[in-house]
Design a protein around this motif. Sequence first.
Motif, PDB file in Angstrom:
ATOM      1  N   ALA A  15       0.835  -1.207   0.000  1.00  0.00           N
ATOM      2  CA  ALA A  15       0.000   0.000   0.000  1.00  0.00           C
ATOM      3  C   ALA A  15       0.862   1.245   0.000  1.00  0.00           C
ATOM      4  CB  ALA A  15      -0.918  -0.019   1.224  1.00  0.00           C
ATOM      5  N   GLN A  16       1.952   1.205   0.763  1.00  0.00           N
ATOM      6  CA  GLN A  16       2.839   2.364   0.809  1.00  0.00           C
ATOM      7  C   GLN A  16       3.455   2.614  -0.555  1.00  0.00           C
ATOM      8  OE1 GLN A  16       5.966   1.930   3.662  1.00  0.00           O
ATOM      9  NE2 GLN A  16       6.891   3.906   3.211  1.00  0.00           N
ATOM     10  N   ALA A  17       3.825   1.501  -1.262  1.00  0.00           N
ATOM     11  CA  ALA A  17       4.429   1.654  -2.577  1.00  0.00           C
ATOM     12  C   ALA A  17       3.448   2.260  -3.560  1.00  0.00           C
ATOM     13  CB  ALA A  17       4.916   0.289  -3.084  1.00  0.00           C
ATOM     14  N   GLN A  18       2.167   1.823  -3.483  1.00  0.00           N
ATOM     15  CA  GLN A  18       1.198   2.340  -4.437  1.00  0.00           C
ATOM     16  C   GLN A  18       0.791   3.776  -4.108  1.00  0.00           C
ATOM     17  OE1 GLN A  18      -1.957  -0.219  -5.710  1.00  0.00           O
ATOM     18  NE2 GLN A  18      -0.839  -2.071  -5.216  1.00  0.00           N
ATOM     19  N   ASP A  19       1.032   4.215  -2.848  1.00  0.00           N
ATOM     20  CA  ASP A  19       0.734   5.587  -2.492  1.00  0.00           C
ATOM     21  C   ASP A  19       1.873   6.538  -2.838  1.00  0.00           C
ATOM     22  OD1 ASP A  19      -1.713   4.873  -1.546  1.00  0.00           O
ATOM     23  OD2 ASP A  19      -1.071   4.649   0.546  1.00  0.00           O
ATOM     24  N   ALA A  20       3.017   5.975  -3.256  1.00  0.00           N
ATOM     25  CA  ALA A  20       4.160   6.816  -3.580  1.00  0.00           C
ATOM     26  C   ALA A  20       3.818   7.728  -4.745  1.00  0.00           C
ATOM     27  CB  ALA A  20       5.363   5.933  -3.918  1.00  0.00           C
ATOM     28  N   PRO A  21       4.392   8.931  -4.788  1.00  0.00           N
ATOM     29  CA  PRO A  21       4.031   9.911  -5.830  1.00  0.00           C
ATOM     30  C   PRO A  21       4.259   9.403  -7.243  1.00  0.00           C
ATOM     31  CG  PRO A  21       5.263  10.953  -4.050  1.00  0.00           C
ATOM     32  CD  PRO A  21       5.313   9.486  -3.800  1.00  0.00           C
ATOM     33  N   GLN A  22       5.280   8.571  -7.465  1.00  0.00           N
ATOM     34  CA  GLN A  22       5.582   8.155  -8.827  1.00  0.00           C
ATOM     35  C   GLN A  22       4.752   6.960  -9.277  1.00  0.00           C
ATOM     36  OE1 GLN A  22       7.553   7.982  -6.209  1.00  0.00           O
ATOM     37  NE2 GLN A  22       9.111   6.374  -6.330  1.00  0.00           N
ATOM     38  N   ASP A  23       3.896   6.411  -8.421  1.00  0.00           N
ATOM     39  CA  ASP A  23       3.063   5.270  -8.779  1.00  0.00           C
ATOM     40  C   ASP A  23       1.608   5.706  -8.980  1.00  0.00           C
ATOM     41  OD1 ASP A  23       5.348   3.886  -8.395  1.00  0.00           O
ATOM     42  OD2 ASP A  23       4.579   2.532  -6.860  1.00  0.00           O
ATOM     43  N   SER A  24       0.938   5.044  -9.908  1.00  0.00           N
ATOM     44  CA  SER A  24      -0.473   5.318 -10.134  1.00  0.00           C
ATOM     45  C   SER A  24      -1.134   4.066 -10.677  1.00  0.00           C
ATOM     46  CB  SER A  24      -0.663   6.475 -11.119  1.00  0.00           C
ATOM     47  OG  SER A  24      -0.077   6.173 -12.380  1.00  0.00           O
ATOM     48  N   VAL A  25      -2.438   3.936 -10.438  1.00  0.00           N
ATOM     49  CA  VAL A  25      -3.224   2.844 -11.006  1.00  0.00           C
ATOM     50  C   VAL A  25      -3.981   3.393 -12.199  1.00  0.00           C
ATOM     51  CG1 VAL A  25      -5.052   1.163 -10.602  1.00  0.00           C
ATOM     52  CG2 VAL A  25      -3.419   1.686  -8.777  1.00  0.00           C
ATOM     53  N   ARG A  26      -3.744   2.804 -13.359  1.00  0.00           N
ATOM     54  CA  ARG A  26      -4.342   3.271 -14.600  1.00  0.00           C
ATOM     55  C   ARG A  26      -5.362   2.255 -15.087  1.00  0.00           C
ATOM     56  NH1 ARG A  26      -1.009   6.558 -17.592  1.00  0.00           N
ATOM     57  NH2 ARG A  26      -2.870   6.682 -18.904  1.00  0.00           N
ATOM     58  N   SER A  27      -6.294   2.705 -15.896  1.00  0.00           N
ATOM     59  CA  SER A  27      -7.295   1.813 -16.473  1.00  0.00           C
ATOM     60  C   SER A  27      -7.416   2.076 -17.965  1.00  0.00           C
ATOM     61  CB  SER A  27      -8.650   2.004 -15.785  1.00  0.00           C
ATOM     62  OG  SER A  27      -9.137   3.315 -15.986  1.00  0.00           O
ATOM     63  N   LEU A  28      -7.844   1.060 -18.685  1.00  0.00           N
ATOM     64  CA  LEU A  28      -8.096   1.161 -20.117  1.00  0.00           C
ATOM     65  C   LEU A  28      -9.124   0.104 -20.491  1.00  0.00           C
ATOM     66  CD1 LEU A  28      -6.494  -1.443 -21.540  1.00  0.00           C
ATOM     67  CD2 LEU A  28      -4.528  -0.011 -21.113  1.00  0.00           C
ATOM     68  N   LEU A  33     -13.451  -4.954 -22.262  1.00  0.00           N
ATOM     69  CA  LEU A  33     -13.401  -5.105 -20.812  1.00  0.00           C
ATOM     70  C   LEU A  33     -12.565  -3.991 -20.205  1.00  0.00           C
ATOM     71  CD1 LEU A  33     -12.677  -8.950 -20.694  1.00  0.00           C
ATOM     72  CD2 LEU A  33     -14.888  -7.839 -20.327  1.00  0.00           C
ATOM     73  N   SER A  34     -12.971  -3.522 -19.042  1.00  0.00           N
ATOM     74  CA  SER A  34     -12.190  -2.531 -18.316  1.00  0.00           C
ATOM     75  C   SER A  34     -11.055  -3.244 -17.588  1.00  0.00           C
ATOM     76  CB  SER A  34     -13.071  -1.773 -17.317  1.00  0.00           C
ATOM     77  OG  SER A  34     -12.305  -0.832 -16.588  1.00  0.00           O
ATOM     78  N   ARG A  35      -9.825  -2.855 -17.885  1.00  0.00           N
ATOM     79  CA  ARG A  35      -8.649  -3.495 -17.287  1.00  0.00           C
ATOM     80  C   ARG A  35      -7.789  -2.433 -16.603  1.00  0.00           C
ATOM     81  NH1 ARG A  35      -7.954  -8.588 -19.710  1.00  0.00           N
ATOM     82  NH2 ARG A  35      -6.615  -8.964 -17.891  1.00  0.00           N
ATOM     83  N   GLU A  36      -6.956  -2.882 -15.671  1.00  0.00           N
ATOM     84  CA  GLU A  36      -6.119  -1.966 -14.898  1.00  0.00           C
ATOM     85  C   GLU A  36      -4.660  -2.411 -14.924  1.00  0.00           C
ATOM     86  OE1 GLU A  36      -9.126  -0.232 -11.444  1.00  0.00           O
ATOM     87  OE2 GLU A  36      -7.646  -1.769 -10.912  1.00  0.00           O
ATOM     88  N   PHE A  37      -3.780  -1.437 -14.682  1.00  0.00           N
ATOM     89  CA  PHE A  37      -2.366  -1.732 -14.485  1.00  0.00           C
ATOM     90  C   PHE A  37      -1.765  -0.669 -13.579  1.00  0.00           C
ATOM     91  CE2 PHE A  37      -2.579   1.011 -18.203  1.00  0.00           C
ATOM     92  CZ  PHE A  37      -1.493   1.879 -18.085  1.00  0.00           C
ATOM     93  N   ILE A  38      -0.727  -1.063 -12.849  1.00  0.00           N
ATOM     94  CA  ILE A  38       0.024  -0.129 -12.008  1.00  0.00           C
ATOM     95  C   ILE A  38       1.161   0.449 -12.842  1.00  0.00           C
ATOM     96  CG2 ILE A  38       1.428   0.112  -9.925  1.00  0.00           C
ATOM     97  CD1 ILE A  38      -0.069  -2.312  -8.792  1.00  0.00           C
TER      98      ILE A  38
END
Length: 431
Positions: A15-28, A33-38
């Motif tokens: 969770a800390q890693a995904q909250d880091a400023p350089q990380d984001s969860v993207r969708s397409l 189908l709606s899919r996601e990637f970090i």
Amino acid sequence: MFLALGGFASSPAEAQAQDAPQDSVRSLVSGGLSREFILHRPANAGPGPLPLVIALHGALQPAGMMQRYLDLDAIADREGFVVAYPKGMNLLWNDGRSSIAGFIPLLHKRDDGRFVLDVLDTLVAEGIADPSRAYLMGFSNGGFLTAYVACNYADRFQAYATMMMTVPVGYTESCRPSKPVPILLMNGTYDPIVPMFGRPTPGARLMSADATAALFAQLDGCAAPDISSVPQARITRWNNCAPGAAVAYYEIAGGHQPPAQSTDAVDAFASVLLGPRRSGLDAPEEIWSFFKRFGGAPAAEIAAAAPAAAAPAAVTSNTRAAAPARTATAARPILREPTTIASAWQGIVPEAETPDAGTPAPAAFAATGATPGLNRPLAPGAPLPLQAGFGQGGFVQAGAGQAATPAAATRLAQVPLPPPSPLRARAASAQ
């Protein structure tokens, strides 16, 4: 396969890693189908498209756990490349076998190979990723999908890497990449999930690890390999290959876990089911060292790494690049399309002893007398059947029509397998 067990212990760090400023969860949207990637962007990244590594998680392993497990982000920050961690539906990939992750019948169709390409196209179109320096890697279930993409969309990535994966025997016939494929493969000698000597799975019978490496060496037109040893590993490198190609095979004295610079209590806990995780040799470091030889890397660097192979043309990008046009041709199926639960388990169900109508038996059968029934289940203690295109002498035989010139025919005629492992004695049934 079961690395989700380690995810609970690492969830706060994840969770800390995904909250880091350089990380984001993207969708397409991919295939409707709606899919996601970090998406991890390196700290202090400069302007313009950057090299991209897409990393595919294993079965039942969250993408965020894969991110923490590999510690690839630290290398990305140091070297200045972007990392994308796509999320498999229900933590699983449709990896080119006729079942999801090799053990769940393929009843709900989804094209995860297309999803990987859509992640690449999206980041290229946004000017984040440089398409001339795009690389794909995967662990376990994600490694199977990586090999599938390499066989069917070879031109979309500059190099590939798989960890704890061996390809289905059907790849001897169906894997016909559009160009030579630079690829690094890692396997564990004590892997209980994807044994290095091969095994049947509900989606396909799997080759051995050294036969998988030799198959790609054949496809890349490689000559004899060089072999070296490091603590708890043996490395076989085919560098004298077609221009712009190379194959590296790491045989790790470990289990179904990639090696790391250091290990901890979580790795020890996971080793109960997965086998040991070795320290010292670091998988992402080795993979990135291999990747950066290809694509946008200087031609002199490639020539220095593989002096006998001509370097590919270097391509650089300093402006926003458009996504490459997609081909309308569907990927070649690895096995027949299943239509029922029963047929989804092909590879376990016995098949006819003769090839499909209109398909000639491989020449290797005439020489060895081996049966073409490659997908029959193994009886306890029975020897493994020879795989299509592999002879008893330990060489990969070039397929008909693969060599366009006499010189190419000579080079492709025989690609030597690595010698038996000094790390683990090879059983007679795996010869």
